[in-house]
Design an enzyme around this catalytic site. Structure first.
Site, PDB file in Angstrom:
ATOM      1  N   SER A   1       0.815  -1.220   0.000  1.00 40.12           N
ATOM      2  CA  SER A   1       0.000   0.000   0.000  1.00 40.12           C
ATOM      3  C   SER A   1       0.844   1.264   0.000  1.00 40.12           C
ATOM      4  O   SER A   1       0.313   2.362   0.115  1.00 40.12           O
ATOM      5  CB  SER A   1      -0.916   0.008   1.233  1.00 40.12           C
TER       6      SER A   1
ATOM      7  N   GLY B   1      -5.954  10.655  -2.933  1.00 35.84           N
ATOM      8  CA  GLY B   1      -6.528  10.640  -1.594  1.00 35.84           C
ATOM      9  C   GLY B   1      -6.031  11.792  -0.742  1.00 35.84           C
ATOM     10  O   GLY B   1      -5.602  12.832  -1.237  1.00 35.84           O
ATOM     11  N   ASP B   2      -6.051  11.576   0.559  1.00 33.95           N
ATOM     12  CA  ASP B   2      -5.702  12.647   1.494  1.00 33.95           C
ATOM     13  C   ASP B   2      -4.204  12.804   1.708  1.00 33.95           C
ATOM     14  O   ASP B   2      -3.734  13.872   2.101  1.00 33.95           O
ATOM     15  CB  ASP B   2      -6.359  12.385   2.849  1.00 33.95           C
TER      16      ASP B   2
ATOM     17  N   THR C   1      -1.688   3.661   4.436  1.00 32.03           N
ATOM     18  CA  THR C   1      -0.703   4.731   4.303  1.00 32.03           C
ATOM     19  C   THR C   1       0.293   4.674   5.452  1.00 32.03           C
ATOM     20  O   THR C   1      -0.048   4.245   6.542  1.00 32.03           O
ATOM     21  CB  THR C   1      -1.447   6.080   4.386  1.00 32.03           C
TER      22      THR C   1
ATOM     23  N   ARG D   1      -7.311   9.048  -9.377  1.00 33.27           N
ATOM     24  CA  ARG D   1      -7.795   9.332  -8.022  1.00 33.27           C
ATOM     25  C   ARG D   1      -6.631   9.723  -7.115  1.00 33.27           C
ATOM     26  O   ARG D   1      -5.561   9.141  -7.148  1.00 33.27           O
ATOM     27  CB  ARG D   1      -8.508   8.110  -7.459  1.00 33.27           C
TER      28      ARG D   1
ATOM     29  N   THR E   1      -4.546   8.208   8.332  1.00 33.88           N
ATOM     30  CA  THR E   1      -4.510   7.020   7.495  1.00 33.88           C
ATOM     31  C   THR E   1      -5.931   6.494   7.367  1.00 33.88           C
ATOM     32  O   THR E   1      -6.799   6.830   8.176  1.00 33.88           O
ATOM     33  CB  THR E   1      -3.587   5.948   8.097  1.00 33.88           C
ATOM     34  N   GLY E   2      -6.176   5.695   6.367  1.00 39.07           N
ATOM     35  CA  GLY E   2      -7.520   5.179   6.168  1.00 39.07           C
ATOM     36  C   GLY E   2      -8.091   5.626   4.841  1.00 39.07           C
ATOM     37  O   GLY E   2      -7.356   5.949   3.903  1.00 39.07           O
TER      38      GLY E   2
ATOM     39  N   THR F   1       1.998   7.045   0.127  1.00 42.12           N
ATOM     40  CA  THR F   1       1.080   5.934  -0.140  1.00 42.12           C
ATOM     41  C   THR F   1       0.977   5.645  -1.631  1.00 42.12           C
ATOM     42  O   THR F   1       1.271   6.504  -2.467  1.00 42.12           O
ATOM     43  CB  THR F   1      -0.325   6.273   0.397  1.00 42.12           C
TER      44      THR F   1
END
Length: 346
Positions: free
Chosen positions: A104, A237-238, A207, A235, A258-259, A225
Protein backbone atom coordinates in the site's frame (compact mmCIF):
# COMPACT_ATOMS: atom_id res chain seq x y z
CA UNK A 1 -5.12 32.34 52.70
CA UNK A 2 -2.25 33.03 50.31
CA UNK A 3 -4.50 34.73 47.72
CA UNK A 4 -6.28 36.68 50.52
CA UNK A 5 -2.95 38.26 51.57
CA UNK A 6 -2.26 39.22 47.97
CA UNK A 7 -5.53 41.16 47.77
CA UNK A 8 -4.74 42.84 51.11
CA UNK A 9 -1.47 44.12 49.72
CA UNK A 10 -3.19 45.34 46.55
CA UNK A 11 -5.86 47.19 48.46
CA UNK A 12 -3.38 48.86 50.79
CA UNK A 13 -1.31 50.11 47.88
CA UNK A 14 -4.32 51.15 45.72
CA UNK A 15 -3.07 49.17 42.69
CA UNK A 16 -5.32 49.28 39.58
CA UNK A 17 -7.24 46.21 38.39
CA UNK A 18 -4.93 45.47 35.43
CA UNK A 19 -1.89 45.65 37.67
CA UNK A 20 -3.67 43.45 40.19
CA UNK A 21 -4.19 40.78 37.59
CA UNK A 22 -0.53 40.76 36.57
CA UNK A 23 0.61 40.85 40.21
CA UNK A 24 -1.54 37.83 41.11
CA UNK A 25 -0.28 35.83 38.12
CA UNK A 26 3.35 36.55 38.96
CA UNK A 27 2.82 35.75 42.64
CA UNK A 28 1.17 32.40 41.91
CA UNK A 29 3.86 31.45 39.40
CA UNK A 30 6.57 32.36 41.88
CA UNK A 31 4.93 30.25 44.57
CA UNK A 32 4.85 27.18 42.31
CA UNK A 33 8.46 27.75 41.31
CA UNK A 34 9.65 28.03 44.91
CA UNK A 35 7.71 25.04 46.21
CA UNK A 36 9.20 21.53 46.14
CA UNK A 37 7.70 19.32 43.42
CA UNK A 38 6.56 16.72 45.92
CA UNK A 39 4.87 19.22 48.26
CA UNK A 40 1.74 21.37 48.21
CA UNK A 41 1.05 24.94 47.12
CA UNK A 42 -2.02 26.81 48.38
CA UNK A 43 -3.67 23.51 49.19
CA UNK A 44 -3.00 21.92 45.77
CA UNK A 45 -1.50 18.45 45.87
CA UNK A 46 0.95 18.47 42.98
CA UNK A 47 1.19 14.68 42.97
CA UNK A 48 -2.49 14.34 42.17
CA UNK A 49 -2.71 16.90 39.35
CA UNK A 50 -3.30 15.46 35.89
CA UNK A 51 -0.16 16.88 34.33
CA UNK A 52 1.92 14.63 36.57
CA UNK A 53 0.41 11.61 34.81
CA UNK A 54 0.98 12.74 31.22
CA UNK A 55 3.88 11.33 29.22
CA UNK A 56 6.05 13.74 27.27
CA UNK A 57 8.96 12.63 25.10
CA UNK A 58 11.48 14.71 23.16
CA UNK A 59 12.95 13.56 20.84
CA UNK A 60 10.30 11.17 19.56
CA UNK A 61 8.94 9.71 16.34
CA UNK A 62 5.50 8.23 15.70
CA UNK A 63 4.16 6.52 12.60
CA UNK A 64 1.05 4.69 11.49
CA UNK A 65 0.60 0.92 11.35
CA UNK A 66 3.01 -1.91 12.08
CA UNK A 67 5.26 -1.08 9.14
CA UNK A 68 6.05 2.04 11.12
CA UNK A 69 8.32 -0.01 13.38
CA UNK A 70 11.06 -0.39 10.75
CA UNK A 71 10.49 3.16 9.53
CA UNK A 72 10.86 4.48 13.08
CA UNK A 73 14.10 2.58 13.59
CA UNK A 74 15.64 4.49 10.69
CA UNK A 75 14.17 7.81 11.78
CA UNK A 76 15.36 7.29 15.35
CA UNK A 77 18.91 6.60 14.19
CA UNK A 78 18.91 10.17 12.88
CA UNK A 79 17.07 11.82 15.79
CA UNK A 80 19.14 10.08 18.46
CA UNK A 81 22.32 11.39 16.81
CA UNK A 82 20.97 14.96 17.04
CA UNK A 83 20.08 14.87 13.37
CA UNK A 84 17.52 17.01 11.58
CA UNK A 85 13.90 16.00 12.21
CA UNK A 86 13.02 16.65 8.56
CA UNK A 87 15.73 14.20 7.47
CA UNK A 88 14.38 11.71 10.02
CA UNK A 89 10.80 11.72 8.74
CA UNK A 90 11.95 11.51 5.12
CA UNK A 91 14.46 8.70 5.59
CA UNK A 92 12.09 6.84 7.89
CA UNK A 93 9.26 6.46 5.39
CA UNK A 94 11.71 5.69 2.59
CA UNK A 95 12.20 2.36 4.34
CA UNK A 96 8.52 1.59 3.77
CA UNK A 97 8.61 2.86 0.18
CA UNK A 98 11.47 0.43 -0.52
CA UNK A 99 9.84 -2.61 1.05
CA UNK A 100 8.99 -5.17 -1.63
CA UNK A 101 6.48 -6.77 0.72
CA UNK A 102 4.63 -3.49 1.17
CA UNK A 103 1.39 -3.43 -0.84
CA UNK A 104 0.00 0.00 0.00
CA UNK A 105 3.08 2.24 -0.18
CA UNK A 106 5.62 2.70 -2.96
CA UNK A 107 6.09 1.18 -6.39
CA UNK A 108 5.44 -2.36 -5.12
CA UNK A 109 1.93 -1.38 -4.06
CA UNK A 110 -1.36 -2.55 -5.53
CA UNK A 111 -2.38 -0.80 -8.76
CA UNK A 112 -5.37 1.24 -9.84
CA UNK A 113 -8.10 -0.28 -12.01
CA UNK A 114 -5.96 0.28 -15.11
CA UNK A 115 -3.18 -1.83 -13.64
CA UNK A 116 -0.88 1.14 -12.95
CA UNK A 117 0.72 2.04 -9.62
CA UNK A 118 0.37 5.76 -8.94
CA UNK A 119 1.93 7.35 -5.87
CA UNK A 120 1.17 10.25 -3.53
CA UNK A 121 3.35 11.86 -0.86
CA UNK A 122 3.74 14.98 1.25
CA UNK A 123 6.25 16.44 3.69
CA UNK A 124 6.04 19.44 5.99
CA UNK A 125 8.10 21.46 8.48
CA UNK A 126 6.97 23.37 11.51
CA UNK A 127 7.60 26.74 9.84
CA UNK A 128 4.93 26.01 7.21
CA UNK A 129 7.29 24.87 4.45
CA UNK A 130 5.73 21.95 2.60
CA UNK A 131 5.82 19.95 -0.59
CA UNK A 132 3.58 17.34 -2.23
CA UNK A 133 3.33 15.10 -5.25
CA UNK A 134 0.36 13.08 -6.47
CA UNK A 135 -0.58 10.67 -9.26
CA UNK A 136 3.10 10.17 -10.01
CA UNK A 137 4.48 7.02 -11.63
CA UNK A 138 7.82 5.19 -11.72
CA UNK A 139 9.38 7.08 -8.80
CA UNK A 140 10.77 4.84 -6.07
CA UNK A 141 10.77 7.57 -3.42
CA UNK A 142 7.90 10.02 -3.91
CA UNK A 143 8.62 11.43 -0.43
CA UNK A 144 12.02 12.64 -1.66
CA UNK A 145 10.37 14.15 -4.71
CA UNK A 146 7.90 15.95 -2.43
CA UNK A 147 10.80 17.39 -0.45
CA UNK A 148 12.44 18.58 -3.67
CA UNK A 149 9.19 20.34 -4.59
CA UNK A 150 9.31 22.07 -1.21
CA UNK A 151 12.95 23.08 -1.37
CA UNK A 152 13.63 23.65 -5.06
CA UNK A 153 10.44 25.11 -6.54
CA UNK A 154 8.16 28.06 -5.77
CA UNK A 155 5.26 25.59 -5.59
CA UNK A 156 3.75 23.22 -3.04
CA UNK A 157 2.06 20.59 -5.19
CA UNK A 158 3.06 18.86 -8.45
CA UNK A 159 1.05 16.06 -10.02
CA UNK A 160 1.16 13.46 -12.76
CA UNK A 161 3.42 13.96 -15.72
CA UNK A 162 4.63 17.30 -14.41
CA UNK A 163 5.83 15.66 -11.21
CA UNK A 164 7.57 12.93 -13.19
CA UNK A 165 9.29 15.48 -15.44
CA UNK A 166 10.52 17.35 -12.39
CA UNK A 167 11.87 14.11 -10.94
CA UNK A 168 13.83 13.46 -14.15
CA UNK A 169 15.12 17.04 -14.07
CA UNK A 170 16.38 16.45 -10.53
CA UNK A 171 18.23 13.30 -11.53
CA UNK A 172 15.81 10.80 -9.98
CA UNK A 173 15.79 7.55 -11.99
CA UNK A 174 12.57 6.17 -13.44
CA UNK A 175 11.76 2.64 -12.31
CA UNK A 176 10.40 0.00 -14.67
CA UNK A 177 6.62 0.07 -14.70
CA UNK A 178 6.09 -3.60 -13.89
CA UNK A 179 3.79 -4.88 -11.17
CA UNK A 180 5.38 -6.90 -8.39
CA UNK A 181 4.43 -10.61 -8.43
CA UNK A 182 2.04 -10.14 -5.52
CA UNK A 183 0.43 -7.04 -7.03
CA UNK A 184 0.10 -8.75 -10.42
CA UNK A 185 -1.62 -11.79 -8.92
CA UNK A 186 -3.94 -9.67 -6.84
CA UNK A 187 -4.82 -7.46 -9.80
CA UNK A 188 -5.59 -10.40 -12.08
CA UNK A 189 -7.81 -11.88 -9.41
CA UNK A 190 -9.60 -8.55 -8.94
CA UNK A 191 -10.26 -8.18 -12.69
CA UNK A 192 -12.55 -11.21 -12.59
CA UNK A 193 -15.18 -9.09 -10.84
CA UNK A 194 -13.71 -5.57 -11.16
CA UNK A 195 -15.61 -4.64 -8.04
CA UNK A 196 -14.13 -1.67 -6.20
CA UNK A 197 -14.79 -1.80 -2.47
CA UNK A 198 -12.40 -0.64 0.27
CA UNK A 199 -11.71 -3.29 2.90
CA UNK A 200 -11.50 -2.23 6.54
CA UNK A 201 -7.97 -2.40 8.01
CA UNK A 202 -6.61 -4.35 5.04
CA UNK A 203 -3.63 -3.43 2.88
CA UNK A 204 -5.44 -1.29 0.32
CA UNK A 205 -5.38 1.85 2.45
CA UNK A 206 -2.51 1.45 4.91
CA UNK A 207 -0.70 4.73 4.30
CA UNK A 208 2.36 5.46 6.38
CA UNK A 209 2.25 8.83 8.07
CA UNK A 210 5.16 9.83 10.30
CA UNK A 211 5.45 12.77 12.70
CA UNK A 212 8.48 13.61 14.78
CA UNK A 213 10.00 16.07 17.23
CA UNK A 214 13.67 16.56 17.99
CA UNK A 215 15.33 17.42 21.30
CA UNK A 216 15.03 21.16 20.65
CA UNK A 217 11.30 20.93 19.89
CA UNK A 218 11.46 21.20 16.10
CA UNK A 219 8.60 19.34 14.39
CA UNK A 220 8.20 17.72 10.96
CA UNK A 221 5.99 15.16 9.27
CA UNK A 222 5.76 12.97 6.18
CA UNK A 223 3.09 10.87 4.50
CA UNK A 224 3.34 8.48 1.54
CA UNK A 225 1.08 5.93 -0.14
CA UNK A 226 0.14 4.11 -3.32
CA UNK A 227 -3.49 4.83 -2.45
CA UNK A 228 -6.44 2.50 -2.29
CA UNK A 229 -6.18 -0.54 -4.51
CA UNK A 230 -8.10 -0.58 -7.81
CA UNK A 231 -9.04 3.10 -7.52
CA UNK A 232 -10.12 5.05 -10.60
CA UNK A 233 -7.15 6.16 -12.68
CA UNK A 234 -6.29 9.65 -11.50
CA UNK A 235 -7.80 9.33 -8.02
CA UNK A 236 -5.88 11.17 -5.29
CA UNK A 237 -6.53 10.64 -1.59
CA UNK A 238 -5.70 12.65 1.49
CA UNK A 239 -2.01 11.74 1.87
CA UNK A 240 -0.51 14.44 -0.40
CA UNK A 241 -3.02 17.11 0.62
CA UNK A 242 -1.55 19.48 3.18
CA UNK A 243 -4.14 19.84 5.94
CA UNK A 244 -5.88 16.55 5.18
CA UNK A 245 -3.37 13.70 5.47
CA UNK A 246 -0.63 15.79 7.09
CA UNK A 247 -0.23 19.11 8.87
CA UNK A 248 2.56 20.55 11.02
CA UNK A 249 2.72 23.83 12.94
CA UNK A 250 5.85 24.36 14.99
CA UNK A 251 4.00 26.51 17.52
CA UNK A 252 1.40 23.82 18.19
CA UNK A 253 2.07 20.29 16.97
CA UNK A 254 1.69 17.81 14.12
CA UNK A 255 -0.91 15.33 12.92
CA UNK A 256 -1.24 12.69 10.24
CA UNK A 257 -4.03 10.45 9.00
CA UNK A 258 -4.51 7.02 7.50
CA UNK A 259 -7.52 5.18 6.17
CA UNK A 260 -10.05 6.05 3.51
CA UNK A 261 -8.77 9.34 2.15
CA UNK A 262 -12.07 10.72 0.91
CA UNK A 263 -13.41 10.72 4.47
CA UNK A 264 -10.30 12.47 5.81
CA UNK A 265 -10.47 15.15 3.12
CA UNK A 266 -14.09 15.98 4.02
CA UNK A 267 -13.04 17.25 7.44
CA UNK A 268 -9.47 18.47 6.68
CA UNK A 269 -8.47 15.98 9.35
CA UNK A 270 -4.84 16.79 10.13
CA UNK A 271 -5.40 20.56 10.10
CA UNK A 272 -8.45 20.15 12.31
CA UNK A 273 -6.45 18.23 14.90
CA UNK A 274 -3.66 20.81 15.01
CA UNK A 275 -6.17 23.64 15.34
CA UNK A 276 -7.93 21.83 18.18
CA UNK A 277 -4.58 21.48 19.92
CA UNK A 278 -4.00 25.21 19.37
CA UNK A 279 -7.25 25.82 21.24
CA UNK A 280 -6.05 23.79 24.19
CA UNK A 281 -7.07 20.20 23.44
CA UNK A 282 -4.58 17.45 24.17
CA UNK A 283 -3.43 15.38 21.17
CA UNK A 284 -5.70 12.56 22.34
CA UNK A 285 -8.72 14.82 22.73
CA UNK A 286 -8.08 16.38 19.32
CA UNK A 287 -7.86 12.98 17.60
CA UNK A 288 -11.09 11.87 19.26
CA UNK A 289 -12.92 15.02 18.16
CA UNK A 290 -11.69 14.57 14.58
CA UNK A 291 -12.99 11.00 14.51
CA UNK A 292 -16.32 12.19 15.90
CA UNK A 293 -16.65 14.68 13.04
CA UNK A 294 -15.58 12.11 10.45
CA UNK A 295 -18.23 9.69 11.71
CA UNK A 296 -20.85 12.42 11.41
CA UNK A 297 -19.81 13.28 7.83
CA UNK A 298 -19.18 9.77 6.52
CA UNK A 299 -20.99 8.73 3.35
CA UNK A 300 -20.44 5.02 3.96
CA UNK A 301 -19.62 4.49 7.62
CA UNK A 302 -20.00 0.71 7.45
CA UNK A 303 -17.02 0.47 5.09
CA UNK A 304 -14.92 3.29 6.52
CA UNK A 305 -11.84 3.25 8.67
CA UNK A 306 -9.78 6.31 9.60
CA UNK A 307 -6.91 6.54 12.05
CA UNK A 308 -5.40 9.77 13.36
CA UNK A 309 -2.05 10.29 15.06
CA UNK A 310 -0.98 13.53 16.75
CA UNK A 311 1.95 15.04 18.63
CA UNK A 312 2.18 18.43 20.31
CA UNK A 313 5.21 20.67 20.74
CA UNK A 314 5.75 19.36 24.29
CA UNK A 315 6.12 15.78 23.06
CA UNK A 316 2.67 14.61 24.20
CA UNK A 317 0.95 12.25 21.76
CA UNK A 318 -2.47 10.82 20.97
CA UNK A 319 -4.17 8.44 18.53
CA UNK A 320 -7.73 7.39 17.75
CA UNK A 321 -9.65 5.59 15.00
CA UNK A 322 -13.19 4.89 13.89
CA UNK A 323 -12.90 1.12 14.31
CA UNK A 324 -10.61 -1.24 16.21
CA UNK A 325 -7.57 -2.42 14.30
CA UNK A 326 -5.56 0.79 13.90
CA UNK A 327 -2.15 0.76 15.53
CA UNK A 328 0.86 3.02 15.54
CA UNK A 329 4.59 2.70 16.15
CA UNK A 330 6.34 4.82 18.76
CA UNK A 331 10.05 5.34 19.33
CA UNK A 332 11.67 7.55 21.96
CA UNK A 333 14.61 7.41 24.36
CA UNK A 334 12.73 5.08 26.72
CA UNK A 335 11.22 2.49 24.42
CA UNK A 336 10.18 1.35 20.94
CA UNK A 337 6.80 -0.32 20.63
CA UNK A 338 3.65 -0.88 18.62
CA UNK A 339 0.51 0.50 20.25
CA UNK A 340 -3.14 -0.35 19.57
CA UNK A 341 -5.18 2.84 19.37
CA UNK A 342 -8.58 3.21 21.01
CA UNK A 343 -11.55 3.62 18.70
CA UNK A 344 -15.04 5.09 18.32
CA UNK A 345 -16.57 1.66 17.80
CA UNK A 346 -15.43 -0.94 20.32
Amino acid sequence: MFVYHIFQILAENNICMESRRKFIQKSLISSFALAPISGQVAGIDLKSTTFQNKKFFKPQVLSTWNHGMAANTKAWSILSANGNVLDAVEEGVKVTESDKNMYSVGIYGLPDREGLVTLDASIMKGDGSCGSVAFVRQIKHPITLARKVMEKTPHVFLVGEGARQFAIQEGMPLEKEILSPHASNAYNKWKKTSNYKPIINIENHDTIGMIGIDASGELAGSCTTSGVAYKMHGRVGDSPIIGAGLFVDGEVGAATATGLGEEVIRICGAFLIVELMRQGRTPQEACEEAVKRAVAKSKDLENTQIGFLALNRDGEFGAYSIRPGFNFAQHNQQYQKLVDANSWFK
